[in-house]
Each structure stands twice: as structure tokens, then as C-alpha cells.
Design an enzyme around this catalytic site. Structure first.
Site, PDB file in Angstrom:
ATOM      1  CB  SER A   7     -13.174  71.312  69.224  1.00  7.72           C
ATOM      2  OG  SER A   7     -12.074  72.049  69.727  1.00  7.72           O
ATOM      3  CG  HIS A  32     -11.424  67.392  68.025  1.00  9.21           C
ATOM      4  ND1 HIS A  32     -10.896  66.467  67.149  1.00  9.21           N
ATOM      5  CD2 HIS A  32     -10.871  68.576  67.683  1.00  9.21           C
ATOM      6  CE1 HIS A  32     -10.069  67.076  66.304  1.00  9.21           C
ATOM      7  NE2 HIS A  32     -10.026  68.359  66.619  1.00  9.21           N
ATOM      8  CG  ASP A  34      -8.690  71.380  68.219  1.00  5.04           C
ATOM      9  OD1 ASP A  34      -8.343  70.631  67.285  1.00  5.04           O
ATOM     10  OD2 ASP A  34      -9.862  71.766  68.397  1.00  5.04           O
ATOM     11  CG  MET A  36      -3.671  74.590  68.438  1.00  3.00           C
ATOM     12  SD  MET A  36      -4.629  76.026  67.966  1.00  3.00           S
ATOM     13  CE  MET A  36      -6.193  75.243  67.530  1.00  3.00           C
ATOM     14  CG  HIS A  65      -6.371  68.077  65.350  1.00  3.77           C
ATOM     15  ND1 HIS A  65      -7.211  69.045  64.839  1.00  3.77           N
ATOM     16  CD2 HIS A  65      -5.358  67.957  64.455  1.00  3.77           C
ATOM     17  CE1 HIS A  65      -6.732  69.484  63.686  1.00  3.77           C
ATOM     18  NE2 HIS A  65      -5.604  68.854  63.430  1.00  3.77           N
ATOM     19  CG  MET A  67      -3.369  71.419  64.641  1.00  4.24           C
ATOM     20  SD  MET A  67      -4.824  72.414  64.927  1.00  4.24           S
ATOM     21  CE  MET A  67      -5.438  71.602  66.404  1.00  4.24           C
ATOM     22  CG  MET A 136      -6.977  70.553  58.893  1.00  3.48           C
ATOM     23  SD  MET A 136      -7.759  70.436  60.520  1.00  3.48           S
ATOM     24  CE  MET A 136      -8.328  72.117  60.799  1.00  3.48           C
ATOM     25  CG  ASP A 174     -11.038  69.953  63.039  1.00  3.79           C
ATOM     26  OD1 ASP A 174     -11.837  70.816  63.434  1.00  3.79           O
ATOM     27  OD2 ASP A 174     -10.000  69.641  63.666  1.00  3.79           O
TER      28      ASP A 174
HETATM   29  C1  DX5 Z   1      -8.978  74.327  64.297  1.00  4.74           C
HETATM   30  C2  DX5 Z   1      -9.290  73.132  65.155  1.00  4.74           C
HETATM   31  C3  DX5 Z   1     -10.731  72.790  65.183  1.00  4.74           C
HETATM   32  C4  DX5 Z   1     -11.603  73.867  65.711  1.00  4.74           C
HETATM   33  C5  DX5 Z   1     -13.003  73.665  65.258  1.00  4.74           C
HETATM   34  O1  DX5 Z   1      -7.608  74.496  64.233  1.00  4.74           O
HETATM   35  O2  DX5 Z   1      -8.584  72.003  64.681  1.00  4.74           O
HETATM   36  O3  DX5 Z   1     -10.943  71.564  65.848  1.00  4.74           O
HETATM   37  O4  DX5 Z   1     -11.569  73.984  67.086  1.00  4.74           O
HETATM   38  O5  DX5 Z   1     -13.760  74.749  65.662  1.00  4.74           O
HETATM   39  P1  DX5 Z   1     -15.031  75.222  64.854  1.00  4.74           P
HETATM   40  O6  DX5 Z   1     -15.984  74.078  64.819  1.00  4.74           O
HETATM   41  O7  DX5 Z   1     -15.523  76.390  65.643  1.00  4.74           O
HETATM   42  O8  DX5 Z   1     -14.561  75.605  63.467  1.00  4.74           O
HETATM   43 ZN    ZN Z   2      -9.150  69.978  65.553  1.00  4.69          ZN
END
Ligand code: DX5
Ligand code: ZN
Length: 222
Positions: A7, A32, A34, A36, A65, A67, A136, A174
Site C-alpha cells: 500500500s 494497493h 487506499d 479514503m 481499495h 473506502m 479487513m 488487509d
Molecule cells: C487501512 C488500509 C490498508 C493499510 C495497510 O485502512 O486499507 O491498506 O494501508 O497498512 P498496514 O500494512 O501498515 O496495516
Molecule cells: Zn487497503
């Protein structure tokens, strides 16, 4: 072998191109991203513009991904930006089935993500349609959180469900995957591990990836 999807959340964004090239050279499988919105999760990150920029610097599959609430509003934008996989959260839409169908209509691999507090049965009706089932193992929103131990039993149950309903669907885990937890998630049935802080943390990605793989080899069984 377990696939790794770093990520970029914990990468140095001032040198993102180099960070991705480094990860690619180290042998990661996907990138990946993320996304948000500050509403579905407390944090805000980036949108299609960054996905499009990342698209221009790598040929690796881009694993997006989402969110964000009502992800159906942006599926087309992320598809156009060059996402290969688009994952929506079960909790973020009234119509997860419709959202998944739309991703497939756009010609992309469709994923469904489920939060740690959501019953695993959420996957069941959609599994036959999915390319990716994302479990998750932290509450979404931030990198660097601790792996929630109950995720392991959930992964095992998800694997059973997947094997029964759609063996071609990949299981992605994840959150909190690191040297201490990677063997456990692999053994429980994950096909793909997202790793943020375990791969992008200031130390060389190749070294970090090697340590994760060694933690799996140490199991001796695969
Ligand atoms: C959390 C994200 C993850 C996150 C993972 O909301 O979806 O992808 O970045 O990070 P680590 O591996 O540091 O938990
Ligand atoms: Zn993620």
C-alpha cells in the site's frame, strides 16, 4: 505462494515513482491504493488523479481499495484512471451487488471488502460474482495498526466459503500484516497480503519483502 500488494499509504509520496519502481524491482505483485473520503473512514487520502499518475509509472496491476461512501459514484472515474481491480466496501453502499456488477461491466476485476465488525456472511451472496474477497484485519482508515487476531479464524471460514462457492476468487487480507503475522494469514488461507508499513517504512523494500517471505518459509510447509 502468497502475493504481496504494498500500500502506497506509507510510502514517501515526494518520491512515489521511485518507491513504486523499488517495489516492482523487489518483486511485489500488485500496487494497493487506499482511497479514503473522511466519511466512511476518518482519514482522507486521494482520488482518481493519483491512480492515474501511478498508472503512468508501472505496469503492475493497480489494486484500488475504495473506502468511500456510495462508491458507485466514482467507479467509472477509477476505471478510466487505470485501476485493474476495484474493491468496494460492503458497509459503504446500499447495493453492494449492483456496485460489483458495475465494476465488472467496466471491464475491471471486482472486489468486495468487509470490516472486522461485519459478519462474514456478507460475502456469501456475492461470492460467485467476485474476483477478490478483501477481509479487513484492522478497522480501515490508517496504516500501521495492529492486526486484529480474530481475523485469522474469519480468514479460515472465508476460505471454506470461497472454495465452496467460487474457487477462482482470490482472498486478500488487509491491515497489520508484518513479520509476526504474515505466516498466520498465509496458513489461514490468504492468497494476497496487503502490506503498508511492513514494506514501505524507510528501509529497502527488497529487504522487507525478503523478511516477510522468510517468515512464511520458516513454516516449512509451503
Ligand atoms: C487501512 C488500509 C490498508 C493499510 C495497510 O485502512 O486499507 O491498506 O494501508 O497498512 P498496514 O500494512 O501498515 O496495516
Ligand atoms: Zn487497503
Amino acid at each position: 505462494m502468497l502475493k504481496f500488494a504494498p500500500s502506497i499509504l506509507t510510502a514517501d509520496l515526494t518520491r512515489l515513482k521511485e518507491a513504486i519502481a523499488e517495489a516492482e524491482a523487489a518483486g511485489v505483485d500488485w500496487i494497493h491504493l487506499d482511497v479514503m473520503d473522511g466519511l466512511f473512514v476518518p482519514n482522507l487520502t486521494f482520488g482518481p488523479l493519483l491512480v492515474e499518475a501511478v498508472r503512468r509509472v508501472t505496469d503492475l496491476p493497480l489494486d484500488v481499495h475504495l473506502m468511500i461512501v456510495q462508491p458507485e459514484r466514482y467507479l467509472e472515474d477509477f476505471a478510466q484512471a487505470g485501476a485493474d481491480h476495484i474493491t468496494v466496501h460492503f458497509e459503504a453502499t446500499y447495493h453492494p451487488h449492483r456496485a460489483v456488477e458495475r465494476v465488472k461491466e467496466l471491464g475491471k476485476k471486482a472486489g468486495l471488502a468487509v470490516n472486522p465488525g461485519t459478519p462474514l456472511e456478507a460475502f456469501e451472496p456475492l461470492l460467485p460474482e467476485l474476483d477478490l474477497a478483501l477481509l479487513m484485519s484492522v478497522n480501515p482508515g490508517f496504516g500501521g495498526q495492529r492486526y486484529i487476531p480474530t481475523a485469522t479464524a474469519r480468514l479460515k471460514r472465508l476460505k471454506e466459503m470461497r472454495d465452496r462457492l467460487n474457487p477462482g476468487c482470490l482472498i486478500e487480507v488487509d491491515g497489520g500484516v508484518n513479520r509476526q503475522t504474515v505466516a498466520e494469514v498465509y496458513r489461514a488461507g490468504a492468497d494476497v497480503a496487503v502490506a503498508g508499513s511492513a514494506l514501505f517504512n524507510g528501509r529497502p523494500v527488497a529487504e522487507n519483502l525478503k523478511a516477510l517471505k522468510e517468515a512464511i518459509y520458516a513454516l516449512g510447509d509451503r
